[in-house]
Each structure stands twice: as C-alpha cells, then as structure tokens.
Design a protein around this motif. Structure first.
Motif: not given
Length: 240
Positions: A95, A106-107, A131, A164-165, A168, A172, A193
């Motif tokens: 990451y 990754i956004g 996701h 991870d979510r 993200f 964003q 993404q």
C-alpha cells in the motif's frame, strides 16, 4: 501467418482497446457515466458498437479499467511476499509503495474522475462488488497458505480488506474535497479507482501537484496508524 504479422495484429488490438478506453473516459468526464451510451463511445472512437463490447463486455469496465488488477491485488500481494514477511506486512508494504507512486488502483485519481464515479450509482455499486471480490480473493489465498484454520484465514482477510476499504474511502474523499472546504470530504461517498487518463486530465503537465503531495503525505500517516492498530492482533499471522 508469420510471427511479425501476429505481433502487428496484437499491437493493433492494444491500440484499439486503448483508443476506446480513452474516448470513453473523455465522454464520461464531459457527460457523466450514466448519460453516456455505448453508441456514443463507438462513434467517438470510430468503431462499431460490437467492437466496444468485444473489448469491454460491461460498460462499467470502461470506467473502472483496472478492475481485474484491483480485484486480484490483495491476494497477489500476499502470494508474492518474501520470506519472513507476514500477510499484514505485505499489505502494508504494497500500500505504501502504491501511494508513493500515486497509483490509481488504490484510489489516487483526479478530482473530476472521482466525482464522476461518485455521481453514478451503477459505478459505486460495481466498486463495492470489486472490493468484495478483493476480500474474497485474499481469503482464498490465506486459506490456501494456512489450511488448518479457514475461519482464522477469513477473519484476517476481513480485517485486512476492511483496512483497505477504509484507506480507499479516505483517499477518494480527499480527491473529491474542495480545497476551500476540506470538511466536505467527511461525507464523500465511496468513489472509484480510475483509468490511466485520470492522472493526465487532472494534473498539470510535468508531474504531480502540491495537492497530490499533501494528500499522499496525509494518507501515508493514516495508513501507518491503521496498520499499527492491526499489528498486535494479526502481525504474526501467515509469516512466510
């Protein structure tokens, strides 16, 4: 048929796919995803509608053109980790490296592209599905490596995918935020993404902007805190 002929044919296919993707991105940014049709894209790219759908079976794939890489990303990261590294360590390392290179997967998208995604219920739903696929792929990989306890594998996958979510959404949200009103990012929806053209369209020629640098630094600090919080619970899990 010669090897040269086959090579030229594959090159032509790649160029056609790229042209369709680029024209679709431009139209999505101008009109919005839901108001752009496959026929519009075909006309802009000067190809038949069937050609568009042959390269991109789902309209959403034209906007989320890294979808396969995204869905497989966590599992691949864990599968390819070096000896001595845990699943958490691999995800953390990957990451931060992706953040350093401003990876759209990754956004790290431009504001206009993120806004376009956020305004389309179809794309927001598709992103959530991706996701879920990302988490499921990671769970399968961990269960393969730690076959004695599939419940633990799925639990660890859920924690890593949850982090991870979160990262993200945070990234964003900052992509969507108005520089004059940063508080607005707290309510920003989960956005997408993006395509390669995102970087080209939203940034000044010659490199990333000062805003990009600030966002990357901010997300780096958040990511480190998030992964540090997971360390006591799962830091020793699946050490290769």
């Amino acid at each position: 048929m010669s090897t040269d002929t086959l090579g030229l044919r594959e090159q032509k296919k790649r160029e056609t796919r790229q042209a369709i993707s680029d024209h679709a991105t431009q139209l999505f940014l101008q009109r919005g995803f839901d108001r752009t049709t496959i026929a519009d894209i075909a006309t802009a790219a000067r190809v038949a509608k069937m050609t568009v759908t042959n390269y991109f079976p789902r309209k959403e794939d034209l906007a989320l053109d890294h979808h396969e890489e995204f869905a497989a990303g966590l599992a691949r990261t864990v599968a390819n980790r070096p000896a001595g590294e845990s699943a958490l360590g691999a995800v953390r390392r990957a990451y931060l490296a992706a953040l350093a290179r401003r990876d759209p997967v990754i956004g790290f998208t431009g504001r206009e592209f993120a806004q376009m995604i956020a305004e389309s219920p179809t794309l927001v739903a598709r992103l959530r599905d991706l996701h879920d696929q990302r988490e499921e792929g990671l769970a399968r990989q961990l269960a393969h490596e730690e076959p004695g306890d599939p419940v633990a594998a799925r639990a660890v996958a859920a924690q890593l995918a949850g982090a991870d979510r979160l990262l993200f959404r945070e990234l964003q949200a900052r992509m969507l935020a108005d520089d004059q009103a940063p508080a607005a990012r707290a309510d920003a929806p989960e956005a997408g993404q993006g395509a390669r053209a995102t970087h080209q369209g939203a940034r000044a020629a010659g490199g990333t902007t000062a805003r990009d640098e600030g966002i990357a630094a901010e997300l780096g600090e958040i990511a480190r805190r998030v992964f540090d919080l997971l360390e006591p619970a799962i830091g020793g899990y699946a050490v290769r």
